[in-house]
Design a protein around this motif. Sequence first.
Motif, mmCIF file in Angstrom:
data_model
loop_
_atom_site.group_PDB
_atom_site.id
_atom_site.type_symbol
_atom_site.label_atom_id
_atom_site.label_comp_id
_atom_site.label_asym_id
_atom_site.label_seq_id
_atom_site.Cartn_x
_atom_site.Cartn_y
_atom_site.Cartn_z
ATOM 1 N N THR A 143 30.356 -8.841 -4.290
ATOM 2 C CA THR A 143 30.343 -7.841 -3.215
ATOM 3 C C THR A 143 29.408 -8.194 -2.071
ATOM 4 O OG1 THR A 143 28.656 -6.552 -4.400
ATOM 5 C CG2 THR A 143 30.962 -5.972 -4.794
ATOM 6 N N THR A 144 28.509 -9.141 -2.281
ATOM 7 C CA THR A 144 27.540 -9.479 -1.230
ATOM 8 C C THR A 144 27.696 -10.896 -0.699
ATOM 9 O OG1 THR A 144 25.915 -10.090 -2.931
ATOM 10 C CG2 THR A 144 25.790 -7.847 -2.052
ATOM 11 N N VAL A 145 27.858 -11.867 -1.584
ATOM 12 C CA VAL A 145 27.865 -13.278 -1.179
ATOM 13 C C VAL A 145 29.275 -13.813 -0.958
ATOM 14 C CG1 VAL A 145 27.078 -15.607 -1.768
ATOM 15 C CG2 VAL A 145 25.736 -13.615 -2.489
ATOM 16 N N TRP A 146 30.169 -13.502 -1.889
ATOM 17 C CA TRP A 146 31.496 -14.109 -1.858
ATOM 18 C C TRP A 146 32.276 -13.831 -0.570
ATOM 19 C CZ3 TRP A 146 33.880 -18.044 -3.430
ATOM 20 C CH2 TRP A 146 35.277 -18.110 -3.409
ATOM 21 N N PRO A 147 32.249 -12.605 -0.020
ATOM 22 C CA PRO A 147 33.011 -12.380 1.219
ATOM 23 C C PRO A 147 32.613 -13.330 2.344
ATOM 24 C CG PRO A 147 32.375 -10.287 0.250
ATOM 25 C CD PRO A 147 31.668 -11.350 -0.541
ATOM 26 N N SER A 148 31.315 -13.604 2.469
ATOM 27 C CA SER A 148 30.865 -14.537 3.513
ATOM 28 C C SER A 148 31.312 -15.960 3.221
ATOM 29 C CB SER A 148 29.341 -14.492 3.637
ATOM 30 O OG SER A 148 28.911 -13.216 4.062
ATOM 31 N N LEU A 155 25.540 -17.310 5.640
ATOM 32 C CA LEU A 155 24.992 -16.305 4.732
ATOM 33 C C LEU A 155 23.839 -15.557 5.386
ATOM 34 C CD1 LEU A 155 24.936 -18.167 1.287
ATOM 35 C CD2 LEU A 155 26.678 -16.639 2.214
ATOM 36 N N ASP A 156 23.867 -14.231 5.242
ATOM 37 C CA ASP A 156 22.789 -13.430 5.789
ATOM 38 C C ASP A 156 21.694 -13.244 4.744
ATOM 39 O OD1 ASP A 156 23.872 -11.656 3.974
ATOM 40 O OD2 ASP A 156 24.661 -10.269 5.479
ATOM 41 N N ALA A 157 20.637 -12.507 5.114
ATOM 42 C CA ALA A 157 19.487 -12.329 4.230
ATOM 43 C C ALA A 157 19.880 -11.657 2.924
ATOM 44 C CB ALA A 157 18.412 -11.502 4.952
ATOM 45 N N LYS A 158 20.766 -10.672 3.015
ATOM 46 C CA LYS A 158 21.195 -9.950 1.818
ATOM 47 C C LYS A 158 21.888 -10.886 0.841
ATOM 48 C CE LYS A 158 24.576 -6.995 2.297
ATOM 49 N NZ LYS A 158 25.306 -5.742 2.640
ATOM 50 N N SER A 159 22.778 -11.729 1.341
ATOM 51 C CA SER A 159 23.509 -12.661 0.482
ATOM 52 C C SER A 159 22.577 -13.654 -0.192
ATOM 53 C CB SER A 159 24.564 -13.407 1.313
ATOM 54 O OG SER A 159 25.504 -12.519 1.869
ATOM 55 N N ILE A 160 21.619 -14.190 0.563
ATOM 56 C CA ILE A 160 20.698 -15.166 -0.008
ATOM 57 C C ILE A 160 19.779 -14.519 -1.034
ATOM 58 C CG2 ILE A 160 18.833 -16.781 0.527
ATOM 59 C CD1 ILE A 160 20.183 -17.305 3.193
ATOM 60 N N SER A 269 4.742 -12.363 0.413
ATOM 61 C CA SER A 269 4.270 -11.905 1.721
ATOM 62 C C SER A 269 4.950 -12.611 2.879
ATOM 63 C CB SER A 269 2.761 -12.080 1.850
ATOM 64 O OG SER A 269 2.435 -13.455 1.891
ATOM 65 N N CYS A 270 5.546 -13.789 2.613
ATOM 66 C CA CYS A 270 6.112 -14.547 3.740
ATOM 67 C C CYS A 270 7.604 -14.742 3.686
ATOM 68 C CB CYS A 270 5.419 -15.912 3.851
ATOM 69 S SG CYS A 270 5.891 -17.056 2.537
ATOM 70 N N CYS A 271 8.242 -14.420 2.572
ATOM 71 C CA CYS A 271 9.681 -14.757 2.527
ATOM 72 C C CYS A 271 10.482 -13.773 1.695
ATOM 73 C CB CYS A 271 9.890 -16.172 2.012
ATOM 74 S SG CYS A 271 9.173 -16.514 0.410
ATOM 75 N N SER A 272 10.369 -12.518 2.013
ATOM 76 C CA SER A 272 11.184 -11.523 1.329
ATOM 77 C C SER A 272 12.627 -11.587 1.801
ATOM 78 C CB SER A 272 10.623 -10.120 1.576
ATOM 79 O OG SER A 272 11.440 -9.141 1.007
ATOM 80 N N GLU A 273 12.825 -11.748 3.102
ATOM 81 C CA GLU A 273 14.173 -11.790 3.675
ATOM 82 C C GLU A 273 14.467 -13.197 4.171
ATOM 83 O OE1 GLU A 273 16.281 -9.441 3.618
ATOM 84 O OE2 GLU A 273 15.048 -7.744 3.042
ATOM 85 N N LEU A 274 15.658 -13.723 3.796
ATOM 86 C CA LEU A 274 16.021 -15.086 4.193
ATOM 87 C C LEU A 274 17.426 -15.081 4.778
ATOM 88 C CD1 LEU A 274 14.877 -16.849 0.913
ATOM 89 C CD2 LEU A 274 13.690 -16.951 3.086
ATOM 90 N N ALA A 275 17.648 -15.962 5.732
ATOM 91 C CA ALA A 275 19.012 -16.110 6.232
ATOM 92 C C ALA A 275 19.194 -17.528 6.769
ATOM 93 C CB ALA A 275 19.294 -15.111 7.356
ATOM 94 N N TYR A 276 20.368 -18.078 6.530
ATOM 95 C CA TYR A 276 20.679 -19.386 7.112
ATOM 96 C C TYR A 276 21.082 -19.202 8.569
ATOM 97 C CZ TYR A 276 20.540 -22.023 2.837
ATOM 98 O OH TYR A 276 20.114 -22.666 1.693
ATOM 99 N N LEU A 277 20.522 -20.076 9.372
ATOM 100 C CA LEU A 277 20.873 -20.031 10.790
ATOM 101 C C LEU A 277 22.240 -20.687 10.999
ATOM 102 C CD1 LEU A 277 17.437 -21.024 12.334
ATOM 103 C CD2 LEU A 277 18.450 -18.753 12.207
#
Length: 277
Positions: A143-148, A155-160, A269-277
């Motif tokens: 529901t989060t990663v596969w659609p992308s 991939l956005d932060a949620k997917s990663i 503290s530095c990498c809670s949210e991640l996203a591929y550019l």
Amino acid sequence: MSLCSGPGSIQHDASGCQWSRSHDVMFCGEVFWLVKECFWMLLIPWVSMPAGVISVACISAAVYLRRLEPFYRLVPDVCAALWLLSNVVWMFAEEWWDAPLHQTPWALTPIAGPDEDSFSRWQSVIKFGFAVVPFAWGLCFATTVWPSLRRGRVLDAKSISVAVTAYVATWAMKDLFWLLGWLWPALTADLATIAVLIWAGCVESGRGFVGLNASDAAWIVWTVSNCLWILCELAFYDNLVLRYLSAACAALALCLLLFSYKAQQERVSCCSELAYL
């Protein structure tokens, strides 16, 4: 997506990212989880059993403290709690009823004497628990990663955030195959877990391999100890040398984990949210 991403591939959004009480409770749970592993490998139930109970209590409490987190963050934590609960039930059943092929010098198990019928009945429950974990994680992934991925999107932060927890699913699969007595599938799942842990550490740090810290090393060494334990039980008939080696490896992982507290705080503290550019 490569196994290891360099700093140029990662974007961090640290908004709202802070070390919280739930992280402390989870860390405590992981420490007792490894204590449980060490003494289970050595078949010393009077330490492994209490440590297992404390670990389940701590990690369940951490999940409760995070109950208001978004679905994609909460599901992997719930899966980890179910995986640990199934693992601890397995330990209790084994140390209570299952006799090793080669007994340890201290001969503390089985506590209630050999009873393969009772052990087999509990195995069915434990197998179900292990099977639910990759299924539940897979639904979250779908529901989060596969659609992308299906649409070829970045991939956005949620997917990663979901993808880097794949080790929960692969480790539960490893335990399931191990309990079924399937040597090569168990070893394959174990090696897959190591690969996912390395990749996740690279992604979370945003610095590739140089970003791996003591916490990543602890989990990797922990997984290696499980590989030795699988070989001990499924390939070498409870060989005592392999049993001691796996316990020594788990003890090393415990030492690394205990010294990784500050590193874990810095990672959160530095990498809670991640996203591929």
